[in-house]
Design a protein around this motif. Structure first.
Motif, mmCIF file in Angstrom:
data_model
loop_
_atom_site.group_PDB
_atom_site.id
_atom_site.type_symbol
_atom_site.label_atom_id
_atom_site.label_comp_id
_atom_site.label_asym_id
_atom_site.label_seq_id
_atom_site.Cartn_x
_atom_site.Cartn_y
_atom_site.Cartn_z
ATOM 1 N N ARG B 29 0.842 -1.202 0.000
ATOM 2 C CA ARG B 29 0.000 0.000 0.000
ATOM 3 C C ARG B 29 0.868 1.240 0.000
ATOM 4 O O ARG B 29 1.820 1.332 0.782
ATOM 5 N N GLN B 31 0.263 4.078 1.173
ATOM 6 C CA GLN B 31 0.238 4.700 2.490
ATOM 7 C C GLN B 31 1.275 4.061 3.411
ATOM 8 O O GLN B 31 1.971 4.755 4.145
ATOM 9 N N GLU B 32 1.359 2.738 3.352
ATOM 10 C CA GLU B 32 2.324 2.050 4.211
ATOM 11 C C GLU B 32 3.753 2.412 3.814
ATOM 12 O O GLU B 32 4.630 2.546 4.673
ATOM 13 N N ALA B 34 4.664 5.262 2.470
ATOM 14 C CA ALA B 34 4.870 6.624 2.976
ATOM 15 C C ALA B 34 5.172 6.597 4.476
ATOM 16 O O ALA B 34 6.115 7.244 4.946
ATOM 17 N N ASP B 35 4.380 5.838 5.227
ATOM 18 C CA ASP B 35 4.605 5.732 6.671
ATOM 19 C C ASP B 35 6.007 5.201 6.971
ATOM 20 O O ASP B 35 6.715 5.738 7.826
ATOM 21 N N ASN B 40 4.682 11.809 3.891
ATOM 22 C CA ASN B 40 3.258 11.695 3.574
ATOM 23 C C ASN B 40 3.049 11.282 2.128
ATOM 24 O O ASN B 40 3.958 11.333 1.307
ATOM 25 N N LYS B 41 1.825 10.861 1.862
ATOM 26 C CA LYS B 41 1.515 10.318 0.550
ATOM 27 C C LYS B 41 1.724 11.341 -0.563
ATOM 28 O O LYS B 41 2.130 10.997 -1.671
ATOM 29 N N LYS B 51 2.367 4.194 -8.376
ATOM 30 C CA LYS B 51 2.831 2.965 -7.727
ATOM 31 C C LYS B 51 3.689 2.135 -8.681
ATOM 32 O O LYS B 51 4.740 1.624 -8.288
#
Lengths: 205, 205
Positions: B29, B31-32, B34-35, B40-41, B51
């Motif tokens: 993902r 988001q994952e 980015a984390d 941030n995304k 992606k």
DNA sequence: AACTGGTTTAACTAAATAGTTAAATTAAAT
DNA sequence: ATTTAATTTAACTATTTAGTTAAACCAGTT
């Protein structure tokens, strides 16, 4: 109607198998599975409540294609020669007809290692029998002094890896020539057994 | 700021590598990622538009970890003994430090076989040199008569497969004992070379 | 004829997710 | 001090997808 059930249910599982093998758990789409089975999504969920339940069913079926007979095959071996011959000829023949097995199982092994290992432990494969046989045979005078665990891993590696890496072997080594690749696979059982025998037996000229 | 770029960009690629390796292309993902990179995304898409572009970048980096040096390593070999020794010791050592490589590349090999095979062809690995060496060496009197292609596949299988199936070997054979498994891997280079040598050389006692 | 369970249709919900946008912020370079 | 590019914030869109629902349909069974 009554009892088309079995029919449709297996058709769904077969379709799911096809799609999951091709796309993996995450890449597979329920809609595509329904289409492949020539039914609609509603019926798909009527039979299998969720994608995970369906996948679980598919995985168990595929897994047992790979592991159901192997315990018995191994159990028949009394010597290391027999172990090698039975194991290699069984596995190569099986994978020739089901070449998708290793990648599918290895992929799930990554997503869910403990589950897969537990299934293997429950598959009836008798590890202590294997170890016992290998240790006993490794004491023979006509056999070189190798660690039996490595020998076991070698047998597995030589039998399975060519199927895992098939597209590379076919594409890079044989330039995409399917006939040559198939021929290579056909030679494989014979080659592996004589290769391993040459490695482990002393004084073979 | 100016030129934190390189820094952040590489941090993103490293994070993406981690997530893609763990979850696969489809399971990962944004988001994952980015984390994991602690950004941030929005910034993620500021550096890599999509992606797929990010995955492509990651894959190329991982791929070259696996294939960049191998051509040179092989090129140094003048005899089959040297080929075996150089190849096995290089590959096992490399995979010991990067055990995720085979599964990641093999998984992409399924999704996109031609792309991967093309990359291998472009990697500078000199197939004709290899074949030539193996064919020449297979004429030696002290060497058994094996098909060189099988020998090459055997070298690959014995070196790589244990890493592909690591969770099974660790979980099933060694009952989850990490120390025993690591020890097994440490013995592996030595074992494989003597196993192959025992197989291909005549009259070794 | 009424009942049953497999099956279809089709519209729907809810959640996840890739990707966008615009405005504000920060810090280095000029 | 002004500019510039990296970075954050936070809200947003559009799409995909798993899963649901309810009504109708169909073909055997009783």
């Amino acid at each position: 109607m009554v009892k088309k059930k079995t029919n449709t249910e297996q058709r769904i599982v077969d379709a799911a198998k096809e799609v999951f093998i091709l796309k993996g758990h995450d890449g597979a789409r329920m809609q595509e599975i329904a289409d492949t089975a020539s039914i609609n999504k509603a019926l798909l969920h009527y039979y299998f409540r969720s994608k995970d339940k369906l996948f679980e069913r598919v995985f168990h079926e595929v897994f047992s294609e790979a592991f159901s007979s192997i315990a018995e095959v191994i159990g028949r071996a009394n010597t290391i020669e027999e172990l090698i011959e039975y194991f290699v000829s069984y596995y190569v023949a099986m994978l020739k007809s089901k070449p998708y097995l290793p990648n599918f199982i290895l992929h799930e092994l990554n997503r869910n290692p403990f589950m897969v290992v537990d299934l293997i432990k429950d598959s009836g494969m008798d590890k202590s029998f294997l170890i016992q046989l290998l240790v006993k045979e490794s004491n023979r005078k006509d056999i070189r002094d190798f660690n039996p665990v490595h020998i076991m891993v070698n047998i597995l590696s030589l039998s399975i890896f060519p199927f895992v890496a098939a597209p590379i072997i076919k594409g890079f080594i044989f330039d995409g020539n399917k006939v040559e690749f198939d021929n290579f696979i056909d030679e494989r059982t014979q080659h592996i057994t004589s290769f391993i025998n040459a490695a482990i037996f002393k004084n073979q000229s």
